[in-house]
Design an enzyme around this catalytic site. Structure first.
Site, PDB file in Angstrom:
ATOM      1  N   CYS A 293       0.818  -1.223   0.000  1.00 30.82           N
ATOM      2  CA  CYS A 293       0.000   0.000   0.000  1.00 30.82           C
ATOM      3  C   CYS A 293       0.851   1.272   0.000  1.00 30.82           C
ATOM      4  O   CYS A 293       0.324   2.361  -0.236  1.00 30.82           O
ATOM      5  CB  CYS A 293      -0.927   0.007   1.211  1.00 30.82           C
TER       6      CYS A 293
ATOM      7  N   CYS B 265     -13.753   0.184   7.897  1.00 27.58           N
ATOM      8  CA  CYS B 265     -12.863  -0.387   6.886  1.00 27.58           C
ATOM      9  C   CYS B 265     -12.955   0.407   5.585  1.00 27.58           C
ATOM     10  O   CYS B 265     -14.046   0.811   5.166  1.00 27.58           O
ATOM     11  CB  CYS B 265     -13.253  -1.841   6.590  1.00 27.58           C
TER      12      CYS B 265
ATOM     13  N   HIS C 248      -9.091   3.512  -1.637  1.00 24.72           N
ATOM     14  CA  HIS C 248      -7.750   2.963  -1.450  1.00 24.72           C
ATOM     15  C   HIS C 248      -7.344   2.065  -2.623  1.00 24.72           C
ATOM     16  O   HIS C 248      -7.257   0.848  -2.490  1.00 24.72           O
ATOM     17  CB  HIS C 248      -7.701   2.191  -0.136  1.00 24.72           C
TER      18      HIS C 248
ATOM     19  N   LYS D  42     -10.558   5.852   3.928  1.00 23.78           N
ATOM     20  CA  LYS D  42     -11.872   5.404   4.370  1.00 23.78           C
ATOM     21  C   LYS D  42     -12.984   5.880   3.449  1.00 23.78           C
ATOM     22  O   LYS D  42     -13.912   5.122   3.138  1.00 23.78           O
ATOM     23  CB  LYS D  42     -12.130   5.899   5.808  1.00 23.78           C
TER      24      LYS D  42
END
Length: 402
Positions: free
Chosen positions: A85, A208, A333, A329
């Site tokens: 990431c 998540c 992502h 969030k």
């Protein structure tokens, strides 16, 4: 060592785009970056670094040249960066290093990911390869499960209620609702987050981040090259660090040591401390990750991070706004694009182009990008040239909002 500057930054929308490819998403980000820079001749780009995990197994080899060739940067050396990431955060660091070394004057750094065209089972596999494969992924532990362990340990050790995690989601959704490029651009309440389906206890769905398609990029220039651009933002400090890949291998479940090490290096290079910042974009793949980041980055003492979100310190109108973009969030992502996307938000805030979420004359900001559950981290400090004299590296640790 030469000073480096951002002279342009842009991204695609984040979301689910079945009609798009990784190449077309990167083209959108590249064109937005060039437009923000006021136009760039492809012949002037000396180097490129592109971050991607390669979710779904697409173009695992030569994925960097596949996108730079597509946007017309033929003949430009391109290196793919893979650090889970944190891939494009590290790509920006590589670009800064190339310029500072004198090897290049203008470098493109960015990233991309397409995550929504795979089944949930396949996506979990690709996310899992960023963890410790033998003892985490192969034993069935998901990333939600890893961060749930961190959340549980943090809540028990410091007496924090789950409601503080929910307030992180509420804040970031409120910011993302003001960001037209956010994937989940809607607001929510604490009650929504608390009552949402459990993903991995104590984390609910609203704690998540989503899986996302998207791309982002920036242009990094030397001081001499930057003079020909209308806008330029100084890269004041860069820091990066690595750690054990598996959560179970590390000494703590209630912090990310690589983030602290990266932040200390970035603060030291920039000569600033947390109290010198006007905003921050932090890696909130799960709500607990944002609370840990407050403490890892020195915004709060250990165990005091929840206070910042509970008291509104990190709200858009707080003493230190965090994740003005909506964060992972709400904004989304797309793994390989995330770090560069954070830098795009820093560029927008510091050039006054953040629309409804624009802060009042910010001068200095930080971006924080984490790989996996903390196996890698990279931190950048960006500042306008009229930024005030800093208090000094280390100043203000744990004092934000007091």
């Amino acid at each position: 060592m030469r000073d480096t500057y951002l002279v342009g930054a842009g991204q695609s929308d984040y979301g689910a785009f079945p009609e798009e490819s990784y190449r077309s998403l990167f083209r959108t980000a590249y064109e937005a970056t060039v437009e923000s820079a006021g136009g760039v001749d492809a012949d002037d780009v000396d180097e490129a670094y592109v971050g991607t995990l390669g979710v779904g197994g697409r173009q695992l080899g030569l994925s960097g040249p596949a996108v730079t060739e597509h946007v017309g940067l033929r003949g430009v050396p391109c290196t793919r960066v893979e650090n889970a990431c944190a891939a494009s955060g590290y790509a920006i660091r590589q670009a800064v290093m190339a310029v500072r070394s004198g090897m290049a004057d203008l470098v493109l750094a960015g990233g991309f990911e397409v995550m929504t065209d795979s089944s949930s089972e396949a996506t979990k596999y690709w996310l899992g390869v960023s963890g410790e494969t033998a003892w985490e992924r192969m034993s069935g532990t998901t990333f939600a499960g890893v961060y749930a362990q961190m959340a549980d340990a943090y809540m028990r050790e410091y007496g924090v209620e789950r409601e503080s995690l929910s307030r992180v989601a509420v804040k970031n959704h409120a910011n993302g609702a003001k960001n037209p490029q956010a994937q989940l651009g809607f607001t929510c309440t604490v009650e929504d987050a608390e009552s949402a389906p459990a993903v991995s206890d104590p984390l609910t769905l609203y704690h998540c981040c989503p899986t996302s398609d998207g791309a982002a990029a920036v242009l990094v220039a030397s001081e001499d090259a930057a003079r020909s651009f209308d806008e330029r933002i100084r890269v004041a400090g860069v820091g990066a660090a690595s750690d054990r890949v598996g959560l179970f291998q590390r000494d703590t479940y209630t912090g990310v040591p690589a983030s602290t090490d990266a932040a200390d290096a970035a603060y030291g290079a920039a000569g600033v401390g947390p109290a010198d910042l006007d905003f921050a974009e932090v890696h909130d793949c799960f709500a607990i990750a944002e609370l840990l980041a407050y403490e890892d980055l020195g915004f709060a003492e250990r165990g005091d991070g929840a206070r910042l979100v509970d008291e509104g310190v990190t709200d858009l109108d707080g003493a230190l706004p965090v994740n003005t973009s909506g964060g992972l969030k709400s904004k989304g992502h797309p793994i390989g694009a995330t770090g560069a996307g954070q830098a795009v938000e820093a560029w927008k805030q510091l050039t006054g182009d953040a629309g409804e979420r624009q802060l009042d004359d910010p001068k200095r900001g930080l971006t924080h990008n984490v790989g996996g559950s903390g196996g890698a981290a990279v931190v950048h400090v960006f500042e306008r040239e009229d930024a005030p004299e800093p208090r000094g590296a280390g100043a203000g640790r744990g004092e934000v909002g007091r």
